[in-house]
Scaffold this motif. Structure first.
Motif, PDB file in Angstrom:
ATOM      1  N   ARG A  33       0.839  -1.200   0.000  1.00 42.55           N
ATOM      2  CA  ARG A  33       0.000   0.000   0.000  1.00 42.55           C
ATOM      3  C   ARG A  33       0.875   1.251   0.000  1.00 42.55           C
ATOM      4  O   ARG A  33       0.567   2.231  -0.679  1.00 42.55           O
ATOM      5  N   ASP A  37       1.093   4.374  -3.027  1.00 47.80           N
ATOM      6  CA  ASP A  37       0.555   5.682  -2.646  1.00 47.80           C
ATOM      7  C   ASP A  37       1.337   6.790  -3.353  1.00 47.80           C
ATOM      8  O   ASP A  37       2.441   7.150  -2.930  1.00 47.80           O
ATOM      9  N   TYR A  62      -1.596   1.046   9.479  1.00 48.41           N
ATOM     10  CA  TYR A  62      -1.498   1.661   8.163  1.00 48.41           C
ATOM     11  C   TYR A  62      -2.536   1.091   7.202  1.00 48.41           C
ATOM     12  O   TYR A  62      -3.029   1.788   6.318  1.00 48.41           O
ATOM     13  N   VAL A  64      -5.595  -0.268   8.068  1.00 50.59           N
ATOM     14  CA  VAL A  64      -6.981  -0.015   8.482  1.00 50.59           C
ATOM     15  C   VAL A  64      -7.249   1.481   8.333  1.00 50.59           C
ATOM     16  O   VAL A  64      -6.612   2.300   8.979  1.00 50.59           O
ATOM     17  N   ASP A  65      -8.208   1.812   7.479  1.00 56.94           N
ATOM     18  CA  ASP A  65      -8.514   3.204   7.177  1.00 56.94           C
ATOM     19  C   ASP A  65      -9.950   3.514   7.603  1.00 56.94           C
ATOM     20  O   ASP A  65     -10.890   2.926   7.070  1.00 56.94           O
ATOM     21  N   PRO A  66     -10.133   4.429   8.565  1.00 57.23           N
ATOM     22  CA  PRO A  66     -11.485   4.775   9.003  1.00 57.23           C
ATOM     23  C   PRO A  66     -12.377   5.260   7.861  1.00 57.23           C
ATOM     24  O   PRO A  66     -13.581   5.028   7.872  1.00 57.23           O
ATOM     25  N   PHE A  67     -11.802   5.905   6.857  1.00 61.35           N
ATOM     26  CA  PHE A  67     -12.601   6.349   5.717  1.00 61.35           C
ATOM     27  C   PHE A  67     -13.266   5.155   5.037  1.00 61.35           C
ATOM     28  O   PHE A  67     -14.426   5.215   4.644  1.00 61.35           O
ATOM     29  N   ASP A  68     -12.518   4.051   4.909  1.00 58.31           N
ATOM     30  CA  ASP A  68     -13.080   2.849   4.297  1.00 58.31           C
ATOM     31  C   ASP A  68     -14.273   2.314   5.088  1.00 58.31           C
ATOM     32  O   ASP A  68     -15.188   1.727   4.511  1.00 58.31           O
ATOM     33  N   SER A  71     -17.190   5.171   4.241  1.00 58.03           N
ATOM     34  CA  SER A  71     -17.354   5.764   2.913  1.00 58.03           C
ATOM     35  C   SER A  71     -18.602   5.267   2.188  1.00 58.03           C
ATOM     36  O   SER A  71     -19.168   5.995   1.378  1.00 58.03           O
ATOM     37  N   SER A  82      -8.977   9.453  14.113  1.00 59.90           N
ATOM     38  CA  SER A  82      -7.732   9.189  14.805  1.00 59.90           C
ATOM     39  C   SER A  82      -7.765   7.726  15.217  1.00 59.90           C
ATOM     40  O   SER A  82      -8.775   7.243  15.711  1.00 59.90           O
ATOM     41  N   TRP A  83      -6.683   7.030  14.988  1.00 57.55           N
ATOM     42  CA  TRP A  83      -6.634   5.633  15.389  1.00 57.55           C
ATOM     43  C   TRP A  83      -5.200   5.235  15.641  1.00 57.55           C
ATOM     44  O   TRP A  83      -4.278   5.886  15.194  1.00 57.55           O
TER      45      TRP A  83
END
Length: 114
Positions: A33, A37, A62, A64-68, A71, A82-83
């Motif tokens: 990933r 980028d 890295y 795990v994306d909260p946006f995913d 979304s 924040s995570w």
């Protein structure tokens, strides 16, 4: 104004405990990933590569994306996230890990989605 009109923001707190079955696979995925980028400056890429290579928890953070996570939810736009991740000792039979119980953390803590 009614509560409905003023409550446009919601803090969503999520705590996950995952078992990493293959550290190398997690690290390899995080490195992949990072390599893909195009917006990541080289200086930050080098630092991130070192972090995900040295610590599987960093690699997982890295990936795990909260946006995913939000979304695809209709009518919602992520404003802040924040995570973090850390290695833990986990005993699912311990009362300390009661998912419905109070974990002792302060509910007024200011991290997470705001």
């Amino acid at each position: 104004m009614s509560d409905e009109e003023t409550s446009r923001y919601v803090r969503l707190r999520v705590e996950l405990v995952v078992e990493v079955l293959d550290d190398d696979e997690v690290t390899k995925a995080a490195l992949g990933r990072l390599a893909a980028d195009p917006e990541l400056p080289d200086s930050e890429r080098d630092q991130a590569e070192g972090a995900v290579t040295e610590d599987t928890a960093e690699a997982l953070a890295y990936l795990v994306d909260p946006f995913d996570l939000v979304s695809a939810v209709p009518g919602v736009e992520l404003q802040q996230a924040s995570w973090s991740s850390e290695r833990i000792d986990y005993d699912p039979d311990s009362p300390e890990w009661d998912i419905d119980g109070d974990d002792g953390e302060d509910d007024d803590e200011e991290d997470g989605i705001g």
